[in-house]
Design a protein around this motif. Structure first.
Motif, PDB file in Angstrom:
ATOM      1  N   PRO A   1     -11.949   4.359  -2.264  1.00 22.95           N
ATOM      2  CA  PRO A   1     -11.789   4.666  -3.689  1.00 22.95           C
ATOM      3  C   PRO A   1     -11.499   6.145  -3.970  1.00 22.95           C
ATOM      4  N   ARG A   2     -12.038   7.046  -3.140  1.00 28.58           N
ATOM      5  CA  ARG A   2     -11.848   8.488  -3.363  1.00 28.58           C
ATOM      6  C   ARG A   2     -10.707   9.073  -2.536  1.00 28.58           C
ATOM      7  N   GLY A   3     -10.041   8.255  -1.748  1.00 29.44           N
ATOM      8  CA  GLY A   3      -8.954   8.755  -0.912  1.00 29.44           C
ATOM      9  C   GLY A   3      -9.426   9.673   0.195  1.00 29.44           C
ATOM     10  N   ASP A   4     -10.625   9.411   0.716  1.00 25.44           N
ATOM     11  CA  ASP A   4     -11.211  10.292   1.739  1.00 25.44           C
ATOM     12  C   ASP A   4     -11.281   9.654   3.124  1.00 25.44           C
ATOM     13  N   TRP A   5     -10.570   8.546   3.329  1.00 26.15           N
ATOM     14  CA  TRP A   5     -10.504   7.859   4.615  1.00 26.15           C
ATOM     15  C   TRP A   5     -11.843   7.257   5.037  1.00 26.15           C
ATOM     16  N   SER A   6     -12.748   7.008   4.098  1.00 19.56           N
ATOM     17  CA  SER A   6     -14.035   6.400   4.444  1.00 19.56           C
ATOM     18  C   SER A   6     -13.947   4.879   4.521  1.00 19.56           C
ATOM     19  N   ALA A   7     -12.794   4.305   4.163  1.00 17.48           N
ATOM     20  CA  ALA A   7     -12.559   2.866   4.273  1.00 17.48           C
ATOM     21  C   ALA A   7     -11.086   2.663   4.609  1.00 17.48           C
ATOM     22  N   VAL A   8     -10.825   1.841   5.626  1.00 19.07           N
ATOM     23  CA  VAL A   8      -9.444   1.663   6.090  1.00 19.07           C
ATOM     24  C   VAL A   8      -9.137   0.194   6.365  1.00 19.07           C
ATOM     25  N   LYS A   9      -7.845  -0.109   6.384  1.00 21.92           N
ATOM     26  CA  LYS A   9      -7.334  -1.378   6.888  1.00 21.92           C
ATOM     27  C   LYS A   9      -6.443  -1.049   8.076  1.00 21.92           C
ATOM     28  N   VAL A  10      -6.410  -1.960   9.044  1.00 25.13           N
ATOM     29  CA  VAL A  10      -5.691  -1.729  10.292  1.00 25.13           C
ATOM     30  C   VAL A  10      -4.678  -2.850  10.512  1.00 25.13           C
ATOM     31  N   TRP A  11      -3.482  -2.477  10.977  1.00 26.19           N
ATOM     32  CA  TRP A  11      -2.472  -3.464  11.321  1.00 26.19           C
ATOM     33  C   TRP A  11      -3.013  -4.318  12.454  1.00 26.19           C
ATOM     34  N   TYR A  12      -2.806  -5.619  12.330  1.00 27.66           N
ATOM     35  CA  TYR A  12      -3.342  -6.567  13.307  1.00 27.66           C
ATOM     36  C   TYR A  12      -2.210  -7.454  13.795  1.00 27.66           C
ATOM     37  N   ARG A  13      -1.961  -7.421  15.093  1.00 25.78           N
ATOM     38  CA  ARG A  13      -0.835  -8.134  15.706  1.00 25.78           C
ATOM     39  C   ARG A  13      -0.833  -9.626  15.360  1.00 25.78           C
ATOM     40  N   ASP A  14      -1.995 -10.273  15.379  1.00 23.46           N
ATOM     41  CA  ASP A  14      -2.041 -11.712  15.121  1.00 23.46           C
ATOM     42  C   ASP A  14      -1.580 -12.076  13.704  1.00 23.46           C
ATOM     43  N   MET A  15      -1.697 -11.146  12.771  1.00 22.65           N
ATOM     44  CA  MET A  15      -1.236 -11.377  11.399  1.00 22.65           C
ATOM     45  C   MET A  15       0.146 -10.783  11.170  1.00 22.65           C
ATOM     46  N   ASP A  16       0.605  -9.966  12.119  1.00 23.47           N
ATOM     47  CA  ASP A  16       1.859  -9.239  11.989  1.00 23.47           C
ATOM     48  C   ASP A  16       1.876  -8.415  10.701  1.00 23.47           C
ATOM     49  N   GLY A  17       0.749  -7.780  10.437  1.00 29.04           N
ATOM     50  CA  GLY A  17       0.618  -6.940   9.251  1.00 29.04           C
ATOM     51  C   GLY A  17      -0.791  -6.402   9.152  1.00 29.04           C
ATOM     52  N   LEU A  18      -1.073  -5.763   8.041  1.00 31.22           N
ATOM     53  CA  LEU A  18      -2.419  -5.235   7.844  1.00 31.22           C
ATOM     54  C   LEU A  18      -3.404  -6.376   7.754  1.00 31.22           C
ATOM     55  N   GLY A  19      -4.513  -6.219   8.420  1.00 31.28           N
ATOM     56  CA  GLY A  19      -5.572  -7.199   8.301  1.00 31.28           C
ATOM     57  C   GLY A  19      -6.176  -7.142   6.906  1.00 31.28           C
ATOM     58  N   SER A  20      -6.938  -8.145   6.546  1.00 36.60           N
ATOM     59  CA  SER A  20      -7.539  -8.189   5.214  1.00 36.60           C
ATOM     60  C   SER A  20      -8.898  -7.505   5.173  1.00 36.60           C
ATOM     61  N   THR A  21      -9.485  -7.244   6.329  1.00 32.66           N
ATOM     62  CA  THR A  21     -10.813  -6.640   6.392  1.00 32.66           C
ATOM     63  C   THR A  21     -10.738  -5.143   6.125  1.00 32.66           C
ATOM     64  N   ILE A  22     -11.683  -4.661   5.341  1.00 27.27           N
ATOM     65  CA  ILE A  22     -11.826  -3.224   5.093  1.00 27.27           C
ATOM     66  C   ILE A  22     -12.959  -2.726   5.992  1.00 27.27           C
ATOM     67  N   TYR A  23     -12.656  -1.704   6.782  1.00 24.55           N
ATOM     68  CA  TYR A  23     -13.622  -1.151   7.730  1.00 24.55           C
ATOM     69  C   TYR A  23     -14.104   0.213   7.253  1.00 24.55           C
ATOM     70  N   PRO A  24     -15.418   0.435   7.216  1.00 26.98           N
ATOM     71  CA  PRO A  24     -15.930   1.764   6.879  1.00 26.98           C
ATOM     72  C   PRO A  24     -15.787   2.712   8.077  1.00 26.98           C
ATOM     73  N   THR A  25     -15.480   3.961   7.787  1.00 24.39           N
ATOM     74  CA  THR A  25     -15.358   4.968   8.844  1.00 24.39           C
ATOM     75  C   THR A  25     -16.204   6.188   8.490  1.00 24.39           C
ATOM     76  N   TYR A  26     -16.523   6.963   9.522  1.00 21.53           N
ATOM     77  CA  TYR A  26     -17.244   8.221   9.316  1.00 21.53           C
ATOM     78  C   TYR A  26     -16.283   9.359   9.010  1.00 21.53           C
ATOM     79  N   GLY A  27     -15.142   9.370   9.658  1.00 26.61           N
ATOM     80  CA  GLY A  27     -14.177  10.450   9.505  1.00 26.61           C
ATOM     81  C   GLY A  27     -13.483  10.730  10.818  1.00 26.61           C
ATOM     82  N   PHE A  28     -12.944  11.928  10.927  1.00 27.84           N
ATOM     83  CA  PHE A  28     -12.132  12.317  12.079  1.00 27.84           C
ATOM     84  C   PHE A  28     -12.847  13.363  12.917  1.00 27.84           C
TER      85      PHE A  28
END
Length: 187
Positions: free
Chosen positions: A125-152
């Motif tokens: 929501p804040r554009g700070d990369w704390s939640a991401v979606k990842v391209w998934y080969r089996d879907m041939d596109g972005l997966g639907s799951t949102i993953y929380p991240t700590y950062g870089f």
């Protein structure tokens, strides 16, 4: 360290069944995300993926801005009980990057393979990369799951005594920037 990378990577592949004299490539790797991220980024952190964020504290610079060679650290969740780490290979725009990582999509029916220049998009929501979606080969596109991240975690140590050297194969010659943007913005 840069001159030692090919030898260290070849040694890391030996337990995985690669013959000692075989020509090795970062992209031939099959295994867990952590050893792959360490070899691809040059960042010397060990242990489960989700622990990289706290382990980097006081040793490596950390932040919320993607840079090539940085490692994005996924939090531990029910879907990712050990977390996940991926290395930024290209920055496409402020909310879209490409990563090179291992053990995400299935290839030939199995996990563990390396994937180069995979789309990862910031959906926080804040554009700070704390939640991401990842391209998934089996879907041939972005997966639907949102993953929380700590950062870089960046390759520079806090004492400025060394700088990690990302692997030369971290990114391809002609990554599909247009495809990455389409995957990210056309939902």
């Amino acid at each position: 360290m840069r001159n030692l990378f090919p030898l260290l990577f070849a040694a890391a592949l030996l337990p995985l069944g690669m013959p000692a004299g075989a020509k090795t490539s970062l992209l031939d790797y099959v295994g867990q995300c952590v050893p792959f991220a360490r070899a691809a980024s040059g960042i010397a952190i060990y242990g489960d993926a989700w622990t990289w964020w706290t382990q980097a504290a006081g040793r490596y610079q950390r932040g919320d801005i993607p840079r090539p060679g940085a490692v994005i650290v996924f939090e531990r969740t029910s879907r990712l009980p050990l977390g996940h780490v991926a290395v930024i290979s290209r920055v496409v725009d402020s909310h879209v990057v490409m990563v090179t990582h291992a053990n995400w999509s299935r290839q030939n029916g199995e996990r563990g393979h390396a994937e180069q220049d995979v789309t990862l998009t910031d959906v926080s929501p804040r554009g700070d990369w704390s939640a991401v979606k990842v391209w998934y080969r089996d879907m041939d596109g972005l997966g639907s799951t949102i993953y929380p991240t700590y950062g870089f975690v960046y390759g520079s140590t806090l004492d400025h005594g060394s700088r990690a050297q990302p692997a030369p194969e971290l990114t391809g010659r002609d990554p599909d920037y247009v495809g990455a943007l389409i995957d990210s913005y056309v939902r």
